[in-house]
Design an enzyme around this catalytic site. Sequence first.
Site, PDB file in Angstrom:
ATOM      1  N   THR A 198       0.822  -1.199   0.000  1.00 40.66           N
ATOM      2  CA  THR A 198       0.000   0.000   0.000  1.00 40.66           C
ATOM      3  C   THR A 198       0.861   1.255   0.000  1.00 40.66           C
ATOM      4  O   THR A 198       1.999   1.223   0.458  1.00 40.66           O
ATOM      5  CB  THR A 198      -0.874  -0.051   1.268  1.00 40.66           C
ATOM      6  OG1 THR A 198      -1.769  -1.138   1.131  1.00 40.66           O
ATOM      7  CG2 THR A 198      -1.638   1.221   1.497  1.00 40.66           C
ATOM      8  N   ARG A 226     -12.353  -9.117  -2.359  1.00 37.22           N
ATOM      9  CA  ARG A 226     -11.721  -8.950  -1.039  1.00 37.22           C
ATOM     10  C   ARG A 226     -11.336  -7.473  -0.850  1.00 37.22           C
ATOM     11  O   ARG A 226     -10.772  -6.856  -1.726  1.00 37.22           O
ATOM     12  CB  ARG A 226     -10.486  -9.844  -0.944  1.00 37.22           C
ATOM     13  CG  ARG A 226      -9.683  -9.688   0.362  1.00 37.22           C
ATOM     14  CD  ARG A 226      -8.577  -8.646   0.242  1.00 37.22           C
ATOM     15  NE  ARG A 226      -7.743  -8.591   1.435  1.00 37.22           N
ATOM     16  CZ  ARG A 226      -6.842  -7.633   1.647  1.00 37.22           C
ATOM     17  NH1 ARG A 226      -6.661  -6.677   0.776  1.00 37.22           N
ATOM     18  NH2 ARG A 226      -6.119  -7.633   2.752  1.00 37.22           N
ATOM     19  N   GLY A 252      -3.782  -6.447   5.920  1.00 39.42           N
ATOM     20  CA  GLY A 252      -4.988  -5.635   6.093  1.00 39.42           C
ATOM     21  C   GLY A 252      -6.009  -6.211   7.053  1.00 39.42           C
ATOM     22  O   GLY A 252      -6.634  -5.472   7.819  1.00 39.42           O
TER      23      GLY A 252
HETATM   24  N1  ASP Z   1      -2.987  -3.298   3.739  1.00 41.53           N
HETATM   25  C1  ASP Z   1      -3.166  -3.669   2.368  1.00 41.53           C
HETATM   26  C2  ASP Z   1      -4.334  -4.566   2.211  1.00 41.53           C
HETATM   27  O1  ASP Z   1      -4.522  -5.418   3.063  1.00 41.53           O
HETATM   28  C3  ASP Z   1      -2.005  -4.375   1.786  1.00 41.53           C
HETATM   29  C4  ASP Z   1      -0.749  -3.622   1.832  1.00 41.53           C
HETATM   30  O2  ASP Z   1      -0.510  -2.800   2.712  1.00 41.53           O
HETATM   31  O3  ASP Z   1       0.062  -3.876   0.926  1.00 41.53           O
HETATM   32  O4  ASP Z   1      -5.021  -4.479   1.220  1.00 41.53           O
END
Ligand code: ASP
Length: 331
Positions: A198, A226, A252
């Site tokens: 993210t 999802r 997440g």
């Molecule tokens: N937090 C993000 C998610 O679960 C993934 C990430 O941080 O890469 O979609």
Amino acid sequence: MKSNAVLAIHGGAGTILRASMAPEVETRYLDALSGILAAGQRILAEGGGALDAVEEAVRLLEDCPLFNAGHGAVFTSAGTHELDASIMDGRTLEAGAVCCVKRVRNPVLAARRVLEKSEHVLFTGAGAEAFAAAQGLEFVDPGYFHTDARYRQWQLARGEARAMLDHDGATLEAKAAANASADSLPHEPIDPNRKYGTVGAVALDAHGHLAAATSTGGITNKQVGRVGDAPLIGAGCYADDATCAVSTTGSGEMFMRMVAAYDVAAQMKYRGVSLSEAATNVVMEQLPRIDGRGGLIAVDAQGNVVLPFNTEGMYRGYARVGEAPVASIYA
Ligand code: ASP
């Protein structure tokens, strides 16, 4: 009067592949982070708002193929891309978010429009795209989000029949590459197969206001539909002038269960602890209780910045007005 205005950004956290990494690849990441910090810093230096600075920083992170958001987003189990983003204004507690969008070039811009032009907070899928279209935002062919690096990570994840964090995907990729040919892949500093990818930004502006924004492609090989923490206010993004602004990256599901971003603000509000104490508690004590991996960036109304993570590394940086941007990857 000296301004406390400051911007911080992240581009994901995860397992580091230092040994196998070419210095020029590391430089590419650091240069990308520094350039994006400088762009957001200019907005703050000119007296612009924190909301504008975080929106612009995340827009640039979405456009950069190195990071898992916008162009460069990870693949779902169906070989598609589903993007999530959120933004929050600490001045008013107004927030906007979209999830599962497939053709909006910059999901963070759609989130900002939701914040400003809608009485609602979160739109999903077709409804989010209809809203973005009505707002005149740019749409792209889904192929725009494709990058070869993420495609290879997806192939590896499918082989292992699992969903994985973006940077965790890079680790697998590097291992496979090491086994195949030594020069076939430019290794990321953080193992893409063991990484949360993210992106996010938090800022304090010269007027004392806070804002946060988060955007993601999610996790490699995720099931269609999802949704993670990134578009959920309180989990992946939170801002309140009275406490702090927070953007997260990591597993997440655990950040959702811990309401991680809001927990930092809540600890400041109800326990009366400092930003540093609250953020460290969430990342190093609360999240590990349920095996939550990742990190966050946060800033408070005094301009204190923290960037804690419980993985080996996190692409991150901050820029104070009048000072050179600082970008780093490792602990
Ligand atoms: N937090 C993000 C998610 O679960 C993934 C990430 O941080 O890469 O979609």
